[in-house]
Motif scaffolding. Sequence first.
Motif, PDB file in Angstrom:
ATOM      1  N   THR A  23     -28.801  67.868   9.108  1.00 38.13           N
ATOM      2  CA  THR A  23     -28.999  66.407   9.102  1.00 38.13           C
ATOM      3  C   THR A  23     -27.776  65.952   9.828  1.00 38.13           C
ATOM      4  OG1 THR A  23     -28.947  64.458   7.262  1.00 38.13           O
ATOM      5  CG2 THR A  23     -27.356  66.353   7.194  1.00 38.13           C
ATOM      6  N   VAL A  24     -28.093  64.599  10.483  1.00 35.22           N
ATOM      7  CA  VAL A  24     -27.155  64.046  11.714  1.00 35.22           C
ATOM      8  C   VAL A  24     -26.646  62.576  11.018  1.00 35.22           C
ATOM      9  CG1 VAL A  24     -26.848  63.383  13.945  1.00 35.22           C
ATOM     10  CG2 VAL A  24     -28.338  65.240  13.352  1.00 35.22           C
ATOM     11  N   VAL A  25     -25.613  62.237  11.074  1.00 36.80           N
ATOM     12  CA  VAL A  25     -25.181  60.924  10.368  1.00 36.80           C
ATOM     13  C   VAL A  25     -24.170  60.458  11.651  1.00 36.80           C
ATOM     14  CG1 VAL A  25     -23.752  59.786   8.713  1.00 36.80           C
ATOM     15  CG2 VAL A  25     -25.379  61.369   8.081  1.00 36.80           C
ATOM     16  N   ASP A  26     -24.672  59.232  11.940  1.00 33.22           N
ATOM     17  CA  ASP A  26     -23.459  58.581  13.345  1.00 33.22           C
ATOM     18  C   ASP A  26     -22.396  57.756  12.186  1.00 33.22           C
ATOM     19  OD1 ASP A  26     -24.564  59.913  15.184  1.00 33.22           O
ATOM     20  OD2 ASP A  26     -25.803  58.477  15.810  1.00 33.22           O
ATOM     21  N   LEU A  27     -21.103  57.697  12.860  1.00 35.06           N
ATOM     22  CA  LEU A  27     -20.115  56.951  12.275  1.00 35.06           C
ATOM     23  C   LEU A  27     -19.721  56.192  13.274  1.00 35.06           C
ATOM     24  CD1 LEU A  27     -18.342  56.398   9.748  1.00 35.06           C
ATOM     25  CD2 LEU A  27     -16.629  58.159  10.684  1.00 35.06           C
ATOM     26  N   THR A  28     -19.441  54.798  13.020  1.00 28.51           N
ATOM     27  CA  THR A  28     -19.170  53.525  14.070  1.00 28.51           C
ATOM     28  C   THR A  28     -17.628  53.366  13.755  1.00 28.51           C
ATOM     29  OG1 THR A  28     -21.466  52.786  14.463  1.00 28.51           O
ATOM     30  CG2 THR A  28     -19.843  51.398  15.339  1.00 28.51           C
TER      31      THR A  28
END
Length: 280
Positions: free
Chosen positions: A189-194
């Motif tokens: 699973t891939v999650v992006d954090l801004t």
Amino acid sequence: MPISSKMLERFIVKFSAEETWIGIGESLLQILIVFILSRIVIVLGKKIISKFFLMREKSPLRVSERRDATLLRLLKNVLTYTVNFITIIMILEAVHIEVKALLAGAGIIGLAIGFGAQSLVKDVIMGFFIIFEDQFSVGDQIKIKDYEGEVVEIGLRTTKIKSSIGQLFVIPNGSILEVTNFSILNSVTVVDLTLPYDGDIERAERTISHMLESLPAKYEDIVKTPQVLGIQSLNPSDVVLRITAETIPTRNYYIGRVLRKELKNCIDENYLKATVQEEA
């Protein structure tokens, strides 16, 4: 005397004879016995097959549970079809229909229509390859062309897939050329954090990495500690960090939601300025 009158008279005479009704009674009794015995054979046969696979599960030499579930359903279907075919033959014999001549005629007709049933033969052959090569099994999460879902049944001719919203897809095995199986290897699973440009990126990476170390102990679906890969992209007003987590098969969507929640809590607790984006 007209022919119709003679036929009617013969009919009345025949069905007035005691031997005729005795023969009908015997035939009906045979049909009833054959039907009851066939149901008993099917029920007992399915129980024996289930018992056999239950013993295999307890064996130290156990094979794939996915393969066992598929073979269990297939053997039960083959048993039902075989017993029902034999039952029909015995019922035809009980009513004095010449089965050999019927089968010979059916064989000729089958040969004639066989040339037009090549797709059916192709479906059956592909069904054998799917089952014995263990390409996928009952319970697997797969994708075939535009159809994605859980395999609920594999037959010699068709495969049935249930989607996440309850749709049931019935796909001829002959049309299955490419399969994506999500249930064999671990998922990611891939999650992006801004983060804003004025945020402390190094501090954010350290804080998030420390939080991620505790997740495998909290969630058994996570195979190993999730990782902060670093800066994924630079946008005009922010920086995007990418976090990945390896999970057991098909649990990546669930862990993705969990990871976003944990990141949000971590951000709030440590007063970090950031936004969690949707899974890439």
